[in-house]
Design a protein around this motif. Structure first.
Motif, PDB file in Angstrom:
ATOM      1  N   ALA A  36     -17.134  12.806  14.571  1.00  0.00           N
ATOM      2  CA  ALA A  36     -17.317  12.035  13.333  1.00  0.00           C
ATOM      3  C   ALA A  36     -18.258  12.764  12.376  1.00  0.00           C
ATOM      4  O   ALA A  36     -18.181  12.603  11.163  1.00  0.00           O
ATOM      5  N   TRP A  37     -19.136  13.571  12.929  1.00  0.00           N
ATOM      6  CA  TRP A  37     -20.157  14.259  12.139  1.00  0.00           C
ATOM      7  C   TRP A  37     -19.630  15.543  11.515  1.00  0.00           C
ATOM      8  O   TRP A  37     -20.154  16.014  10.510  1.00  0.00           O
ATOM      9  N   LEU A  42     -13.548  12.288   8.339  1.00  0.00           N
ATOM     10  CA  LEU A  42     -14.378  11.244   8.953  1.00  0.00           C
ATOM     11  C   LEU A  42     -15.717  11.115   8.237  1.00  0.00           C
ATOM     12  O   LEU A  42     -16.220  10.008   8.030  1.00  0.00           O
ATOM     13  N   GLN A  45     -15.834   8.854   5.429  1.00  0.00           N
ATOM     14  CA  GLN A  45     -15.841   7.419   5.706  1.00  0.00           C
ATOM     15  C   GLN A  45     -17.243   6.852   5.924  1.00  0.00           C
ATOM     16  O   GLN A  45     -17.413   5.641   5.934  1.00  0.00           O
ATOM     17  N   TRP A  46     -18.235   7.704   6.164  1.00  0.00           N
ATOM     18  CA  TRP A  46     -19.562   7.127   6.443  1.00  0.00           C
ATOM     19  C   TRP A  46     -20.706   7.664   5.591  1.00  0.00           C
ATOM     20  O   TRP A  46     -21.742   7.005   5.444  1.00  0.00           O
ATOM     21  N   TRP A  47     -20.558   8.847   4.998  1.00  0.00           N
ATOM     22  CA  TRP A  47     -21.692   9.462   4.309  1.00  0.00           C
ATOM     23  C   TRP A  47     -22.130   8.675   3.070  1.00  0.00           C
ATOM     24  O   TRP A  47     -23.274   8.728   2.635  1.00  0.00           O
ATOM     25  N   HIS A  48     -21.202   7.899   2.480  1.00  0.00           N
ATOM     26  CA  HIS A  48     -21.486   7.198   1.216  1.00  0.00           C
ATOM     27  C   HIS A  48     -22.565   6.129   1.314  1.00  0.00           C
ATOM     28  O   HIS A  48     -23.123   5.707   0.312  1.00  0.00           O
ATOM     29  N   ALA A  49     -22.881   5.677   2.541  1.00  0.00           N
ATOM     30  CA  ALA A  49     -23.944   4.677   2.723  1.00  0.00           C
ATOM     31  C   ALA A  49     -23.702   3.411   1.904  1.00  0.00           C
ATOM     32  O   ALA A  49     -24.648   2.764   1.454  1.00  0.00           O
ATOM     33  N   ASN A  50     -22.439   3.069   1.700  1.00  0.00           N
ATOM     34  CA  ASN A  50     -22.097   1.840   0.969  1.00  0.00           C
ATOM     35  C   ASN A  50     -22.509   1.865  -0.493  1.00  0.00           C
ATOM     36  O   ASN A  50     -22.689   0.814  -1.108  1.00  0.00           O
ATOM     37  N   ARG A  51     -22.734   3.059  -1.041  1.00  0.00           N
ATOM     38  CA  ARG A  51     -23.165   3.131  -2.442  1.00  0.00           C
ATOM     39  C   ARG A  51     -22.170   3.957  -3.247  1.00  0.00           C
ATOM     40  O   ARG A  51     -22.539   4.866  -3.959  1.00  0.00           O
TER      41      ARG A  51
END
Lengths: 165, 118
Positions: A36-37, A42, A45-51
């Motif tokens: 995932a890293w 992948l 899908q996660w690096w954006h930190a919901n921002r």
């Protein structure tokens, strides 16, 4: 295993005057955390930190190879990071530089990040040691982060005042 | 260099593990130096030296109470550090929450590929 329950929040400490340490446990074996890293689709899908969203994730996973991630906030603010891989020990350790493109001379002020994966077939503890080139650079990161995080800071004001008493 | 005096000094002050221990103790309330000596198992001159550094940057305040001097934490001096750590921690926590989702999907896919039928 049932559910996707989060395995806890990240823990951030400042172990010395030029370092930052981040730790977090994951409910997955380290092979998957590594995947995932280090897989662009992948990471997106996660690096954006919901921002916002990650518009670019490039990974050339070899020593001397480079990486670059760009994300865009809903307001259209673009944030880029890039770096170079220094050491690659699959599933165990990844050492790379990280430069924030939003400051002057990003490469001169780059940090060296050592990510270590520790665990068994079920769980993995991720540790990221961020080594800043100098205490001044770390303090500058903190100063700039404080500006960016001002809104959060206001919300936290009361909580902080109480917890520090 | 361009190191802002107050914040930089507070950073220095808390970079030392013993001084962080002192702050942890004082977070629980005012204490005379003797309490710190016995709680930390350090010699008094050492504790006094750390207290002096902490007082210089305003992280610790002192007041006289009869013949005693009582030390207490001044949270405001630590607030910039605390705020930054919290917002940095929040960014990473949100990243990691997303990563949890990605990992769960990878696990399900692997289990599917392995034909375990879970």
């Amino acid at each position: 295993m049932v559910g996707v329950a989060s395995s806890g929040t990240a823990t951030v400490t400042l172990p010395t005057e030029d370092q930052i340490l981040i730790t977090r446990e994951f409910d997955a074996p380290k092979e998957l955390v590594w995947k995932a890293w280090t897989t662009p689709e992948l990471v997106k899908q996660w690096w954006h930190a919901n921002r916002g969203e990650v518009t670019l994730a490039e990974i050339d996973l070899r020593v001397g190879g480079t990486w670059r991630y760009v994300s865009v906030t809903p307001e259209g603010f673009e944030v880029g990071f890039h770096g170079e891989y220094r050491k690659i020990e699959p599933y165990d350790r990844l050492v790379s530089t990280e430069a924030y493109e939003g400051i002057p001379n990003p490469d001169e002020n780059a940090t060296v990040n050592t990510m270590t994966l520790d665990g068994d077939n079920e769980r993995t503890t991720v540790t990221i040691l961020v080594q800043c080139p100098s205490p001044e650079v770390r303090d500058a990161m903190i100063d700039s982060g404080m500006e960016a995080g001002m809104q959060d800071a206001f919300d936290l004001m009361e909580q902080v005042a109480i917890s520090l008493r | 260099m361009a190191r802002a005096a107050t914040t930089a000094d507070a950073f220095n002050a808390v970079a030392e593990p013993r001084r962080r221990q002192i702050l942890d103790v004082l977070a629980g309330g005012e204490r005379p130096v003797n309490d710190l000596v016995s709680l930390l198992g350090l010699a008094q001159p050492q504790v006094s030296k750390h207290l002096r550094v902490l007082r210089e940057v305003g992280v610790v305040d002192v007041r006289k109470d009869g013949r005693q001097r009582l030390y207490r934490l001044n949270g405001h001096a630590l607030k910039p550090i605390h705020d930054w750590v919290q917002s940095y921690e929040q960014t990473w926590s949100e990243r990691f929450d997303q990563l949890d989702v990605v990992l769960q999907e990878l696990k399900e896919k692997e289990e599917g590929d392995g034909g375990s039928g879970k």
